[in-house]
Motif scaffolding. Structure first.
Motif, PDB file in Angstrom:
ATOM      1  N   THR A 154       0.807  -1.212   0.000  1.00 30.57           N
ATOM      2  CA  THR A 154       0.000   0.000   0.000  1.00 30.57           C
ATOM      3  C   THR A 154       0.843   1.266   0.000  1.00 30.57           C
ATOM      4  N   GLN A 155       2.018   1.236   0.670  1.00 31.61           N
ATOM      5  CA  GLN A 155       2.830   2.445   0.785  1.00 31.61           C
ATOM      6  C   GLN A 155       3.497   2.830  -0.534  1.00 31.61           C
ATOM      7  N   THR A 156       3.617   4.122  -0.743  1.00 27.21           N
ATOM      8  CA  THR A 156       4.464   4.638  -1.819  1.00 27.21           C
ATOM      9  C   THR A 156       5.896   4.755  -1.300  1.00 27.21           C
ATOM     10  N   GLY A 157       6.844   4.801  -2.203  1.00 28.91           N
ATOM     11  CA  GLY A 157       8.211   5.153  -1.839  1.00 28.91           C
ATOM     12  C   GLY A 157       8.938   4.191  -0.942  1.00 28.91           C
ATOM     13  N   LYS A 158       8.558   2.915  -0.928  1.00 34.12           N
ATOM     14  CA  LYS A 158       9.239   1.938  -0.077  1.00 34.12           C
ATOM     15  C   LYS A 158      10.109   1.026  -0.931  1.00 34.12           C
ATOM     16  N   LEU A 159      11.330   0.783  -0.437  1.00 33.74           N
ATOM     17  CA  LEU A 159      12.257  -0.130  -1.084  1.00 33.74           C
ATOM     18  C   LEU A 159      12.769  -1.105  -0.032  1.00 33.74           C
ATOM     19  N   SER A 160      12.674  -2.405  -0.304  1.00 31.34           N
ATOM     20  CA  SER A 160      13.183  -3.433   0.603  1.00 31.34           C
ATOM     21  C   SER A 160      14.365  -4.136  -0.050  1.00 31.34           C
ATOM     22  N   ASP A 239      14.792  -1.850   5.044  1.00 38.45           N
ATOM     23  CA  ASP A 239      13.581  -1.203   4.541  1.00 38.45           C
ATOM     24  C   ASP A 239      13.851   0.295   4.456  1.00 38.45           C
ATOM     25  N   PHE A 240      13.710   0.848   3.255  1.00 39.84           N
ATOM     26  CA  PHE A 240      13.996   2.261   3.013  1.00 39.84           C
ATOM     27  C   PHE A 240      12.716   2.949   2.561  1.00 39.84           C
ATOM     28  N   TYR A 241      12.352   4.044   3.229  1.00 37.71           N
ATOM     29  CA  TYR A 241      11.155   4.823   2.897  1.00 37.71           C
ATOM     30  C   TYR A 241      11.578   6.241   2.519  1.00 37.71           C
TER      31      TYR A 241
END
Length: 841
Positions: A154-160, A239-241
């Motif tokens: 659901t989140q925008t801008g998330k990189l795992s 996890d990067f937001y």
């Protein structure tokens, strides 16, 4: 609701949930029957319960997803193919999935692991641990789409990122780096070349929250930013937001980097050692009690000082009374994690990090002027020291199949110190030696002590509720200053001494409350809504902030989704620095009674498309506005004052906006990634300039292309090409010659020559010139060999700036003989080769 009632409600809520659900708790062992799926692409969707389902009892399947070594896997997908409902594991590898009574086909997947499918019959609540097998040991690679994919979350801008994503075949003079990996992300500027800076969506470097096993890390770099503080040997997941921040994160304006370290192998002892161009590392993990207690330890240390110290000693031994110079620099860091499993519902871990940088320099000079013993001697010393110590004690407890909790006690210590001394001795033949001593130094520190209670409640597959509370006691010591000036004449003369000492300390208390709910409304819509509440008390004044968060996803088809988010963030600490490098002269200070907390709100939206099993395309846009951001008003030294720093700054605004395009293409032995960013970043400080002006790192266009290729089973390669519009600099647009003035020369008065006049430069606006475009190519290749004893040897060769393009670092401004302003570009960093040798056992 007032504060005491709110705290009581948060602490009592898990107990009420526990009392309500304990009656349904039952322990059963999972079946041993498994079935491995073949190559298929899985697209996860959700569906509404049928009328038949509504009349049936519901039970909860809960447990941990782990690899064959017992290591919990973060963000693994657990999906019921029967009801088409799924969930993800949390930061501790735990999941909970409530389903109807009866037979179910449970499918579990994680990137880099073989997908597993098992038939499960639910007649009661059930504890169900899942073990996945690494695909490196299999002849077949399965491509799946998981719930953590940008298409589905659901989140925008998330990189795992997993450890495998970070462990590329390229490294700059060390092992692969977490922050340098994030610098290849769209929307992120790296700042100055070679450094581990992170400027996200127009924010400053201190607006990034770095968490190591849930505790804040204030100093994140070694060697003035050449390496980051994260040892990839022990990193499990990142996890990067950069937008769409969930409510359980707070404290910074621009980004969150949540780094989790591995627990350690519960069944086998193994590790690795590596030596690189500038440093070496040792990693070891294994069981203390097989299947119950594990350890994981990683140590890095630079080793050049082991060569420079004896080298300078040899050089200096060959000098008589000439200059004797010595200099040594080293850094080290250590990660230790101990994990103990009490039972299937309770486990505890201790995570410790220690990192340090130290630079020492010494210059000795002596001069014999005659044979009577007269001479002068001078010893000058400099010392720089900075680092961190972090410790966190975590207790995970499963109150019920639906309610998981983590309780943390943590301590964070950040320190830096700078000192210098000068001892000048004049030796006289009459024995009346003169000694003049000058020393100067200061140190700064920040200590955080606190606790955190975090609850993970999953009443149904359509609701994932997170709530919790945190308290932090902050002690800021931004500057303890010492200065000593001493003079000692002959034996009979009285000495003259001046000593100055100052101390500055600020105590702050911070309470954070949060709650959020990830809701699946139907098969098309999902929402994540939450609220973060902060209370920050310092010097008799309390600041309170409410930070709402909202993210929404609309998925019209299995391969296309649209998302939007709104976030409001607060920041109560500030990094005081007058350089874009990470220096020990930098220190952290809190919001004071005369300043406001920094605030930023951000809107983001995007489209996400997966046309087939190999391609993933994302397009995101954002707009961010920051208020009460700080900038120095007049101080220009490297050691800004701490006692009254809040009188030396001015408050302003910031805004940034842009569009980001990412494309990923993956097949069996090849992974390609491309990202493009079109962005604007501006600042406005009314006391400095009466209009908006571009930020120093306002890079209009940014393009990154990277690829990983497994050429054979023994050879793999990596390449990354980076291009961006040049950084900005402030240069004068005109100059004004000062008038000639009289000067006293040889007892008379004369006038200086017009050629000697000083020039007063005039500037129209800050950052008014764009430096030449920046671009470079990085290459790396690994050669692997497995010995007869099963040990893996890896030789790595890497090239930074492979085609040796000299990129601009700064410019120099002067006026030539024709009275024209000339700008000289300075670029120095050529191709940098690196190598390392690693043995895994």
């Amino acid at each position: 609701m007032n504060k005491p009632l709110l705290l009581a409600a948060i602490w009592l809520s898990p107990l009420m949930l526990y009392a309500h659900e304990t009656a349904g708790w039952e322990h059963t062992n999972p079946t041993n029957k498994t079935m491995v799926m073949t190559n298929k692409e899985m697209v996860v969707t959700t569906s509404k319960p049928t009328d038949e389902d509504k009349g049936r009892r519901r039970f909860t399947l809960s447990g941990y997803v782990k690899d064959r070594n017992g290591e919990p896997l973060i963000n693994a997908t657990v999906y019921d193919l029967t009801t088409r409902q799924g969930t993800m594991t949390n930061a501790y590898g735990h999941f909970s999935l409530t389903l109807t009574e009866g037979n179910h086909e449970i499918r579990c997947s994680y990137v880099g692991y073989k997908t597993l499918t098992d038939a499960v019959t639910l007649t009661a609540n059930r504890n169900y641990d899942i073990t996945l097998q690494n695909d490196a040991e299999l002849t077949e690679v399965v491509v799946t789409t998981d719930l953590n994919s940008p298409l589905l979350k659901t989140q925008t801008g998330k990189l795992s990122l997993s450890q495998k994503d970070i462990m590329t075949e390229y490294a700059l003079m060390s092992s692969p780096d977490v922050i340098k990996t994030l610098q290849r992300t769209s929307g992120v500027a790296e700042g100055m070349e070679l450094t581990s800076g992170l400027y996200v969506h127009g924010g400053n470097n201190d607006e990034n929250l770095f968490l190591l096993d849930g505790t804040p890390l204030y100093h994140t770099n070694h060697t003035l930013g050449l390496f980051s503080s994260f040892n990839v040997d022990v990193v499990k997941n990142v996890d990067f937001y950069k937008s769409g921040f969930p409510a359980h994160y707070g404290g910074r304006l621009s980004s969150v980097t949540d780094v989790r370290t591995a627990d350690g192998d519960l069944y086998h002892t193994h590790g690795s050692y590596r030596i690189g161009l500038l440093d070496g590392s040792v990693h070891l993990e294994g069981p203390l009690r097989k299947g119950k207690t594990s350890y994981n330890i990683g140590i890095r240390r630079s080793w050049l000082d082991l060569l420079t110290r004896p080298a300078f000693a040899i050089i200096n031994s060959r000098r008589d009374n000439e200059d004797k110079v010595s200099m040594a620099y080293f850094f080290h860091d250590m990660n230790l994690k101990l994990t103990n499993i009490f039972n299937e519902r309770s486990r505890m871990s201790l995570s410790v990090y220690s990192g340090e940088d130290r630079l020492d320099a010494k210059d000795e000079w002596g001069d014999h002027r005659d044979d009577n013993g007269y001479g002068e001697y001078d010893i000058y010393k400099n010392s720089f020291h900075w680092g961190n110590f972090n410790a966190a004690l975590d207790w995970n407890y499963q109150f019920s199949p639906k309610l998981f909790a983590n309780f943390t006690a943590f301590y964070t210590h950040n320190r830096s110190s700078v000192s210098s001394s000068d001892e000048w001795t004049v030796r006289r033949s009459d024995g009346k030696d003169q000694l003049t001593t000058t020393s100067h130094g200061y140190r700064s520190a920040i200590d955080d002590i606190g606790y955190r209670a975090a609850f993970d409640y999953r009443p149904t597959p359509r609701h994932h509720i997170l709530f919790g509370q945190e308290y932090t006691y902050h002690r800021f010591q931004p500057q303890t200053f010492n200065r000593f000036d001493g003079y000692q004449g002959g034996r009979e003369e009285k000495g003259d001494t001046i000593a100055i000492h100052s101390h500055n300390k600020n105590i702050a208390h911070q309470v954070t409350l949060y709650a959020e709910d990830e809701m699946t409304l139907n098969e098309r819509w999902s929402v994540n809504g939450g609220l973060n509440v902060d209370l920050f008390s310092i010097s008799g004044k309390t600041f309170s902030t409410l930070s709402p968060r909202l993210s929404m996803k609309f998925q019209p088809s299995d391969r296309l989704s649209f998302k939007a988010s709104y976030t409001l963030m607060s920041q109560f600490v500030h990094k005081i620095a007058n350089s874009f490098l990470d220096l020990p002269t930098d220190y952290w200070v809190p919001t004071t009674a005369r300043l406001h907390p920094m605030r930023a709100w951000q809107l983001a939206a995007g489209a996400y498309l997966k046309p087939n099993a190999h391609w993933l395309l994302t397009l995101e846009g954002y707009y961010k506005h920051s208020s009460h951001i700080l900038q120095y008003a007049s101080w220009a030294g490297l050691e800004p004052p701490a006692a009254n720093w809040d009188y030396m700054v001015m408050e302003g605004e910031g805004r940034s906006y842009g569009v980001e395009l990412d494309a990923d293409y993956t097949i069996a032995n090849l992974a390609l990634h491309g990202s493009y960013t079109l962005s604007w970043a501006e600042k406005k400080f009314d006391d400095f300039h009466n209009d908006w002006y571009y930020d120093k790192f306002d890079n209009r266009h940014r393009l990154t292309l990277s690829g990983r290729w497994n050429i054979t089973k023994k050879i793999s390669a990596f390449a990354a090409w980076t291009f961006h519009t040049g950084n900005r600099m402030t240069v004068p647009t005109q100059y004004i010659g000062l008038p000639t003035v009289p000067a006293q020369i040889g007892g008379g008065i004369t006038f200086t020559s017009p050629d000697d006049n000083l020039l007063n430069f005039a500037y129209e606006q800050p950052n008014n010139v764009v430096l030449p475009a920046y671009h470079r190519l990085d290459l790396g290749i690994d050669f692997r060999h497995t010995t007869k004893k099963g040990h893996e040897r890896i030789w790595n060769i890497s090239l930074y700036n492979a085609y040796c393009h000299l990129n601009s670092l700064w410019v120099r401004v002067k006026v030539n003989s024709e009275n024209k302003i000339m700008i000289k570009n300075n670029a120095f960093i050529p191709v940098i080769p690196s190598f390392s040798y690693t043995v895994k056992f």
